[in-house]
Design a protein around this motif. Structure first.
Motif, PDB file in Angstrom:
ATOM      1  N   ILE A   2      -3.403   9.360  -6.960  1.00 60.88           N
ATOM      2  CA  ILE A   2      -4.522   8.652  -7.587  1.00 60.88           C
ATOM      3  C   ILE A   2      -4.771   9.193  -8.990  1.00 60.88           C
ATOM      4  O   ILE A   2      -5.026   8.431  -9.932  1.00 60.88           O
ATOM      5  CB  ILE A   2      -5.777   8.788  -6.705  1.00 60.88           C
ATOM      6  CG1 ILE A   2      -5.533   8.093  -5.351  1.00 60.88           C
ATOM      7  CG2 ILE A   2      -6.999   8.205  -7.397  1.00 60.88           C
ATOM      8  CD1 ILE A   2      -6.557   8.446  -4.294  1.00 60.88           C
ATOM      9  N   VAL A  34      -3.201   5.121   1.240  1.00 62.25           N
ATOM     10  CA  VAL A  34      -3.548   5.446   2.624  1.00 62.25           C
ATOM     11  C   VAL A  34      -3.077   6.869   2.900  1.00 62.25           C
ATOM     12  O   VAL A  34      -1.898   7.181   2.722  1.00 62.25           O
ATOM     13  CB  VAL A  34      -2.880   4.473   3.613  1.00 62.25           C
ATOM     14  CG1 VAL A  34      -3.171   4.880   5.054  1.00 62.25           C
ATOM     15  CG2 VAL A  34      -3.330   3.041   3.348  1.00 62.25           C
ATOM     16  N   ARG A  50       0.855  -1.181   0.000  1.00 61.17           N
ATOM     17  CA  ARG A  50       0.000   0.000   0.000  1.00 61.17           C
ATOM     18  C   ARG A  50       0.898   1.241   0.000  1.00 61.17           C
ATOM     19  O   ARG A  50       2.033   1.195   0.461  1.00 61.17           O
ATOM     20  CB  ARG A  50      -0.915   0.009   1.232  1.00 61.17           C
ATOM     21  CG  ARG A  50      -2.039  -1.007   1.144  1.00 61.17           C
ATOM     22  CD  ARG A  50      -2.919  -0.984   2.375  1.00 61.17           C
ATOM     23  NE  ARG A  50      -2.230  -1.564   3.528  1.00 61.17           N
ATOM     24  CZ  ARG A  50      -2.708  -1.530   4.765  1.00 61.17           C
ATOM     25  NH1 ARG A  50      -3.855  -0.913   5.024  1.00 61.17           N
ATOM     26  NH2 ARG A  50      -2.035  -2.105   5.746  1.00 61.17           N
ATOM     27  N   ALA A  78      -3.980   3.021  -7.853  1.00 65.44           N
ATOM     28  CA  ALA A  78      -5.390   2.739  -7.570  1.00 65.44           C
ATOM     29  C   ALA A  78      -5.768   3.282  -6.195  1.00 65.44           C
ATOM     30  O   ALA A  78      -5.035   3.120  -5.217  1.00 65.44           O
ATOM     31  CB  ALA A  78      -5.633   1.232  -7.620  1.00 65.44           C
ATOM     32  N   ALA A  79      -6.926   3.931  -6.137  1.00 65.17           N
ATOM     33  CA  ALA A  79      -7.353   4.618  -4.910  1.00 65.17           C
ATOM     34  C   ALA A  79      -7.402   3.672  -3.721  1.00 65.17           C
ATOM     35  O   ALA A  79      -7.068   4.059  -2.584  1.00 65.17           O
ATOM     36  CB  ALA A  79      -8.710   5.268  -5.131  1.00 65.17           C
ATOM     37  N   GLU A  80      -7.796   2.418  -3.939  1.00 65.84           N
ATOM     38  CA  GLU A  80      -7.941   1.488  -2.817  1.00 65.84           C
ATOM     39  C   GLU A  80      -6.592   1.067  -2.230  1.00 65.84           C
ATOM     40  O   GLU A  80      -6.544   0.470  -1.146  1.00 65.84           O
ATOM     41  CB  GLU A  80      -8.726   0.248  -3.245  1.00 65.84           C
ATOM     42  CG  GLU A  80      -8.088  -0.572  -4.342  1.00 65.84           C
ATOM     43  CD  GLU A  80      -8.515  -0.131  -5.751  1.00 65.84           C
ATOM     44  OE1 GLU A  80      -8.328  -0.941  -6.681  1.00 65.84           O
ATOM     45  OE2 GLU A  80      -9.005   1.015  -5.897  1.00 65.84           O
ATOM     46  N   ARG A  81      -5.506   1.411  -2.906  1.00 66.03           N
ATOM     47  CA  ARG A  81      -4.174   1.071  -2.385  1.00 66.03           C
ATOM     48  C   ARG A  81      -3.498   2.259  -1.707  1.00 66.03           C
ATOM     49  O   ARG A  81      -2.373   2.134  -1.215  1.00 66.03           O
ATOM     50  CB  ARG A  81      -3.287   0.559  -3.527  1.00 66.03           C
ATOM     51  CG  ARG A  81      -3.823  -0.673  -4.222  1.00 66.03           C
ATOM     52  CD  ARG A  81      -2.850  -1.177  -5.277  1.00 66.03           C
ATOM     53  NE  ARG A  81      -1.655  -1.773  -4.667  1.00 66.03           N
ATOM     54  CZ  ARG A  81      -0.603  -2.196  -5.378  1.00 66.03           C
ATOM     55  NH1 ARG A  81      -0.584  -2.053  -6.708  1.00 66.03           N
ATOM     56  NH2 ARG A  81       0.439  -2.734  -4.759  1.00 66.03           N
TER      57      ARG A  81
END
Length: 308
Positions: A98, A132, A86, A127-130
């Motif tokens: 992003i 933090v 991440r 990718a946004a989900e990766r």
């Protein structure tokens, strides 16, 4: 090269040798990178993993001190090679990782398309989900090794520094200035501040430096370049120079050929301090090694002066 705390210094190869570093932290068979250089740096980072027998799947984190391209330009491409990682970044920097369109446009406007391709390559999104976003005080663990992020504005408003409890060291990005190994003498490291062209703020930068000292660090890991010790002395040197740089900027306000005058004043300041530090290099060599930084510092001071 590495030290006893499992910290590996990787020369990204950006601009010239020993100019731009990123770091690999290894703990219990797991790994984290701090900063990553440009797209052209990715092979060196993957090689650092292979040299230590670590699979790419062992990397849990890529931590960015900030999103300037010499620190973060290769993040998107590197993350494509790290399936379990991440990316941790300041909340102000997360949107640019992003969707890097604004980063690309701004840098291209400054450098031009040819230089962007040569120095940085094609910037890839993450990718946004990766991603933090790390607020002030955010902590993460690497196989039980605690890393704490704090908000350190001054060089940029999206800058964080990373405290490693194991080594009692900071990964400082650009907050703690730059220190090239060619300037080392019997007195230790030589350091100068580094501004940024759009977000330099002397007051917050001095406060950030003071906050780093509050942890009584044993060492600082600078992006430009490498591990330095003697943090208290270096912090005094930085603050003295920040004040001198601000004074030089104010002295040029409203004068013709401001940029050239400011660059001359910075050159004289750094030469004087290098001589006082016992640096044996001749003036031409010192100026050549600091040429990029003198130019950027002059730009950053001018933007700050105009804004204020």
């Amino acid at each position: 090269m590495s030290d006893t705390h499992g910290i590996v210094t990787i020369d990204t190869g950006f601009q010239r040798p020993r100019f731009d570093a990123c770091y690999l932290i290894v703990e219990g068979g797991r790994a984290a990178f701090v900063d990553c250089g440009t797209n052209h740096s990715v092979p060196a980072m993957l090689a650092a993993l292979a040299d230590r027998g670590l699979p790419r799947e062992a990397v849990d984190w890529l931590v960015l001190t900030h999103v300037h391209l010499d620190h973060a330009g290769g993040a998107g491409l590197l993350m494509q090679h790290l399936p379990n990682a991440r990316l941790l970044v300041h909340p102000r920097g997360a949107p640019h990782m992003i969707d890097p369109a604004r980063l690309i446009a701004g840098a291209t406007a400054v450098y031009g398309e040819a230089e962007m391709a040569r120095s940085y390559g094609a910037i890839q999104p993450v990718a946004a989900e990766r991603v933090v976003a790390a607020d002030d005080g955010h902590t993460l663990e690497l196989a039980g090794r605690r890393l704490q992020c704090i908000d350190t504005p001054g060089h940029a408003r999206h800058h964080l520094c990373v405290w490693d409890e194991r080594s009692r060291s900071w990964f400082t990005g650009d907050t703690f200035g730059l220190s090239y190994r060619e300037f080392d003498t019997e007195h230790g490291a030589f350091v100068i501040p580094t501004t940024s062209p759009v977000q330099f703020e002397p007051g917050p930068l001095k406060a950030s430096i003071a906050r780093l000292l509050d942890f009584a660090p044993e060492a600082m890991y600078l992006t430009h370049f490498g591990r330095v010790t003697g943090a208290a002395r270096l912090a005094r040197d930085l603050i003295e120079q920040i004040d001198a740089m601000v004074a030089a900027a104010r002295a040029t306000h409203g004068r013709p050929e401001r940029h050239a005058r400011l660059a001359e004043a910075l050159t004289a300041l750094y030469l004087r301090r290098a001589r006082a530090h016992g640096v044996p290099l001749d003036d031409a060599r010192i100026q050549a090694l600091l040429a990029v930084d003198i130019e950027l510092n002059a730009q950053g001071l001018a933007v700050w002066l105009d804004r204020n």
